[in-house]
Write an enzyme that holds these catalytic residues in place. Structure first.
Site, PDB file in Angstrom:
ATOM      1  N   PHE A 189       0.820  -1.211   0.000  1.00 22.53           N
ATOM      2  CA  PHE A 189       0.000   0.000   0.000  1.00 22.53           C
ATOM      3  C   PHE A 189       0.859   1.269   0.000  1.00 22.53           C
ATOM      4  CE2 PHE A 189      -1.951   3.384   2.508  1.00 22.53           C
ATOM      5  CZ  PHE A 189      -3.234   3.493   1.982  1.00 22.53           C
ATOM      6  N   ASP A 190       1.859   1.335   0.860  1.00 22.29           N
ATOM      7  CA  ASP A 190       2.716   2.524   0.965  1.00 22.29           C
ATOM      8  C   ASP A 190       3.404   2.844  -0.361  1.00 22.29           C
ATOM      9  OD1 ASP A 190       2.255   1.475   3.616  1.00 22.29           O
ATOM     10  OD2 ASP A 190       3.842   2.782   4.344  1.00 22.29           O
TER      11      ASP A 190
END
Length: 256
Positions: A189-190
């Site tokens: 996600f990051d």
């Protein structure tokens, strides 16, 4: 009854999964730091991520005890899923997150969020790989981190130095726009968020941090690496945002 700032300037999200051992100490330390040194209004959001131990109950007790602490329960696993839920519903001007182990020195929080509140930057990340950072971690973790970020530079032309440090923030309006196109709900996600931000020309501020590795980390290095490689391969494919809908055509004179 616990009092909450309903419209804080900064929401500090702490995603947790089966962290009953570390949670209370870390939240108390974070709360004390914010209460005594942080010049902006704030709220702590403990985002429980489908914990199967006593984490959720402990989080709720902390929220009853400490002012400006709230609990968000996300019934499915995935750190990205927890952040999506917390950031997507935040009333704050700026949203950030940090790992519950507090590996990153909290002194970096103010320089992380200040340029976002001033409008100077859109996103901000802590980095362990820039000049001025001081870190303590195993050679294995150091090698994996540097290799992964080198891969991002080669494959995705990443210009940010550290995609994986669990210490990030963004202007809420900007983050919500990005979330609409972030597909990953796990550890990638990051990276996906940052790659999309760079592709859109957003301003990413970097803060060198002091960081100490948590020997009890929940990160499964091999499984996470495989997941990350799949994510990188997906982002290497041509990316297209949906085109805006065309306005209805004007009727021709003959049809009037």
């Amino acid at each position: 009854m616990n009092s909450l700032r309903r419209n804080p300037q900064v929401d500090v999200v702490v995603p947790v999964y089966n962290e009953q051992g570390a949670l209370a100490t870390s939240i108390r330390l974070l709360h004390a730091h914010l209460s005594t040194t942080f010049p902006f209004t704030w709220r702590i959001v403990i985002a429980d991520n489908a914990s199967s131990d006593a984490t959720l109950g402990l989080a709720r007790r902390l929220a009853r005890e400490l002012p400006d602490v709230e609990v968000l329960h996300v019934p499915e696993k995935g750190r990205g899923r927890a952040l999506r839920a917390a950031w997507g519903s935040s009333p704050a001007d700026v949203v950030c997150y940090m790992d519950v182990d507090l590996s990153t020195d909290l002194a970096a929080l103010l320089p992380l969020v200040a340029p976002l509140l001033s409008g100077h930057s859109d996103l901000a990340i802590g980095t362990r790989l820039a000049h001025g950072a001081r870190i303590e971690r195993s050679p294995k973790r150091e090698l994996v981190s540097r290799a992964y970020n080198a891969l991002l530079r080669a494959a995705l032309r990443a210009r940010f130095s550290d995609a994986q440090c669990g210490f990030k923030a963004g202007r809420t309006a900007v983050v919500r726009d990005l979330l609409a196109d972030v597909r990953d709900d796990g550890w990638f996600f990051d990276t996906e968020l940052l790659v999309l931000a760079q592709r859109r020309g957003l301003r990413i501020h970097e803060v060198p941090v002091d960081w100490i590795e948590d020997p009890d980390s929940r990160v499964a290095i091999v499984a996470t690496a495989v997941e990350d490689l799949r994510g990188v391969a997906r982002l290497m494919l041509p990316q297209r945002r949906p085109l805006p809908a065309l306005p209805p055509a004007e009727p021709t004179p003959a049809a009037r």
